[in-house]
Design a protein around this motif. Structure first.
Motif, PDB file in Angstrom:
ATOM      1  N   GLY A   7       0.821  -1.205   0.000  1.00  0.00           N
ATOM      2  CA  GLY A   7       0.000   0.000   0.000  1.00  0.00           C
ATOM      3  C   GLY A   7       0.853   1.252   0.000  1.00  0.00           C
ATOM      4  N   ARG A   8       0.188   2.372   0.123  1.00  0.00           N
ATOM      5  CA  ARG A   8       0.884   3.653   0.184  1.00  0.00           C
ATOM      6  C   ARG A   8       1.579   3.789   1.529  1.00  0.00           C
ATOM      7  NH1 ARG A   8      -1.434   8.563  -2.774  1.00  0.00           N
ATOM      8  NH2 ARG A   8       0.724   8.915  -2.344  1.00  0.00           N
ATOM      9  N   PRO A   9       2.735   4.437   1.541  1.00  0.00           N
ATOM     10  CA  PRO A   9       3.413   4.638   2.827  1.00  0.00           C
ATOM     11  C   PRO A   9       2.602   5.588   3.703  1.00  0.00           C
ATOM     12  CG  PRO A   9       4.513   5.855   1.091  1.00  0.00           C
ATOM     13  CD  PRO A   9       3.451   5.011   0.425  1.00  0.00           C
ATOM     14  N   PRO A  10       2.723   5.434   5.007  1.00  0.00           N
ATOM     15  CA  PRO A  10       1.978   6.316   5.898  1.00  0.00           C
ATOM     16  C   PRO A  10       2.522   7.734   5.845  1.00  0.00           C
ATOM     17  CG  PRO A  10       3.448   4.907   7.142  1.00  0.00           C
ATOM     18  CD  PRO A  10       3.509   4.456   5.713  1.00  0.00           C
ATOM     19  N   ALA A  11       1.656   8.691   6.102  1.00  0.00           N
ATOM     20  CA  ALA A  11       2.067  10.095   6.125  1.00  0.00           C
ATOM     21  C   ALA A  11       2.870  10.360   7.397  1.00  0.00           C
ATOM     22  CB  ALA A  11       0.845  10.993   6.083  1.00  0.00           C
ATOM     23  N   ILE A  12       3.952  11.085   7.245  1.00  0.00           N
ATOM     24  CA  ILE A  12       4.747  11.479   8.404  1.00  0.00           C
ATOM     25  C   ILE A  12       4.256  12.851   8.841  1.00  0.00           C
ATOM     26  CG2 ILE A  12       7.037  11.983   9.301  1.00  0.00           C
ATOM     27  CD1 ILE A  12       8.144  10.054   7.186  1.00  0.00           C
ATOM     28  N   THR A  13       3.526  12.850   9.927  1.00  0.00           N
ATOM     29  CA  THR A  13       3.007  14.075  10.514  1.00  0.00           C
ATOM     30  C   THR A  13       3.575  14.189  11.922  1.00  0.00           C
ATOM     31  OG1 THR A  13       1.084  12.992  11.496  1.00  0.00           O
ATOM     32  CG2 THR A  13       0.846  13.807   9.216  1.00  0.00           C
ATOM     33  N   PRO A  14       3.506  15.360  12.538  1.00  0.00           N
ATOM     34  CA  PRO A  14       4.040  15.493  13.895  1.00  0.00           C
ATOM     35  C   PRO A  14       3.449  14.486  14.881  1.00  0.00           C
ATOM     36  CG  PRO A  14       3.609  17.658  12.988  1.00  0.00           C
ATOM     37  CD  PRO A  14       3.034  16.656  12.015  1.00  0.00           C
ATOM     38  N   ASN A  15       2.187  14.144  14.731  1.00  0.00           N
ATOM     39  CA  ASN A  15       1.528  13.243  15.675  1.00  0.00           C
ATOM     40  C   ASN A  15       1.612  11.767  15.290  1.00  0.00           C
ATOM     41  OD1 ASN A  15       0.756  15.325  17.407  1.00  0.00           O
ATOM     42  ND2 ASN A  15      -1.055  15.748  16.185  1.00  0.00           N
ATOM     43  N   ALA A  16       2.278  11.460  14.185  1.00  0.00           N
ATOM     44  CA  ALA A  16       2.418  10.066  13.769  1.00  0.00           C
ATOM     45  C   ALA A  16       3.336   9.338  14.743  1.00  0.00           C
ATOM     46  CB  ALA A  16       2.990   9.983  12.359  1.00  0.00           C
ATOM     47  N   THR A  17       2.861   8.217  15.281  1.00  0.00           N
ATOM     48  CA  THR A  17       3.707   7.434  16.180  1.00  0.00           C
ATOM     49  C   THR A  17       4.666   6.583  15.359  1.00  0.00           C
ATOM     50  OG1 THR A  17       2.107   5.626  16.317  1.00  0.00           O
ATOM     51  CG2 THR A  17       1.969   7.342  18.014  1.00  0.00           C
ATOM     52  N   LEU A  18       5.882   6.477  15.861  1.00  0.00           N
ATOM     53  CA  LEU A  18       6.888   5.715  15.120  1.00  0.00           C
ATOM     54  C   LEU A  18       6.497   4.244  15.036  1.00  0.00           C
ATOM     55  CD1 LEU A  18      10.268   7.188  16.424  1.00  0.00           C
ATOM     56  CD2 LEU A  18       8.775   8.021  14.611  1.00  0.00           C
ATOM     57  N   GLU A  19       6.107   3.689  16.161  1.00  0.00           N
ATOM     58  CA  GLU A  19       5.826   2.262  16.210  1.00  0.00           C
ATOM     59  C   GLU A  19       4.494   1.906  15.543  1.00  0.00           C
ATOM     60  OE1 GLU A  19       4.326  -1.454  17.505  1.00  0.00           O
ATOM     61  OE2 GLU A  19       3.542   0.363  18.408  1.00  0.00           O
ATOM     62  N   GLY A  20       3.447   2.640  15.842  1.00  0.00           N
ATOM     63  CA  GLY A  20       2.123   2.287  15.338  1.00  0.00           C
ATOM     64  C   GLY A  20       1.828   2.805  13.951  1.00  0.00           C
ATOM     65  N   ASP A  21       1.932   4.121  13.767  1.00  0.00           N
ATOM     66  CA  ASP A  21       1.569   4.723  12.484  1.00  0.00           C
ATOM     67  C   ASP A  21       2.620   4.498  11.399  1.00  0.00           C
ATOM     68  OD1 ASP A  21      -0.823   5.792  13.560  1.00  0.00           O
ATOM     69  OD2 ASP A  21       0.266   7.545  14.305  1.00  0.00           O
ATOM     70  N   ALA A  63       6.706  11.550  15.831  1.00  0.00           N
ATOM     71  CA  ALA A  63       7.700  12.279  15.043  1.00  0.00           C
ATOM     72  C   ALA A  63       8.034  13.603  15.725  1.00  0.00           C
ATOM     73  CB  ALA A  63       7.181  12.506  13.627  1.00  0.00           C
ATOM     74  N   ALA A  64       7.037  14.264  16.310  1.00  0.00           N
ATOM     75  CA  ALA A  64       7.270  15.520  17.031  1.00  0.00           C
ATOM     76  C   ALA A  64       8.152  15.289  18.258  1.00  0.00           C
ATOM     77  CB  ALA A  64       5.945  16.150  17.443  1.00  0.00           C
ATOM     78  N   HIS A  68      11.625  17.181  18.980  1.00  0.00           N
ATOM     79  CA  HIS A  68      11.890  17.900  20.231  1.00  0.00           C
ATOM     80  C   HIS A  68      13.150  17.369  20.908  1.00  0.00           C
ATOM     81  CE1 HIS A  68       7.409  18.893  20.216  1.00  0.00           C
ATOM     82  NE2 HIS A  68       8.083  19.971  19.856  1.00  0.00           N
ATOM     83  N   TYR A  69      13.336  16.053  20.884  1.00  0.00           N
ATOM     84  CA  TYR A  69      14.562  15.463  21.440  1.00  0.00           C
ATOM     85  C   TYR A  69      15.792  16.025  20.735  1.00  0.00           C
ATOM     86  CZ  TYR A  69      18.419  12.264  21.935  1.00  0.00           C
ATOM     87  OH  TYR A  69      19.683  11.741  22.120  1.00  0.00           O
TER      88      TYR A  69
END
Length: 75
Positions: A7-21, A63-64, A68-69
């Motif tokens: 499928g299409r890759p998930p969108a990388i947004t500030p609230n996208a979780t690394l593990e889940g999204d 991602a946010a 921040h880190y």
């Protein structure tokens, strides 16, 4: 770029979780760290940061949070 299961890759947004999204695993984390190391040297150690987190924090890491880190480490 093709995402999981073709499928299409998930969108990388500030609230996208690394593990889940974004479905990051340890190989992805190492790849991100390699890019951070090239850019910022040893001031940023994302794997060490993640290893110091609790399980729920790792699962919810966004991602946010990573941005921040990095910002904090560069100050």
């Amino acid at each position: 770029m093709v995402g999981p299961c073709g499928g299409r890759p998930p969108a990388i947004t500030p609230n996208a979780t690394l593990e889940g999204d974004l479905r990051f695993d340890s190989v992805d984390l190492a790849a991100v760290q390699a890019g951070l190391a090239r850019r910022f040297g040893d001031r940023v150690d994302l794997p060490a940061h993640v290893s110091a987190l609790g399980l729920e924090e790792i699962i919810g890491l966004t991602a946010a949070d990573v941005a921040h880190y990095v910002e904090d480490r560069l100050r």
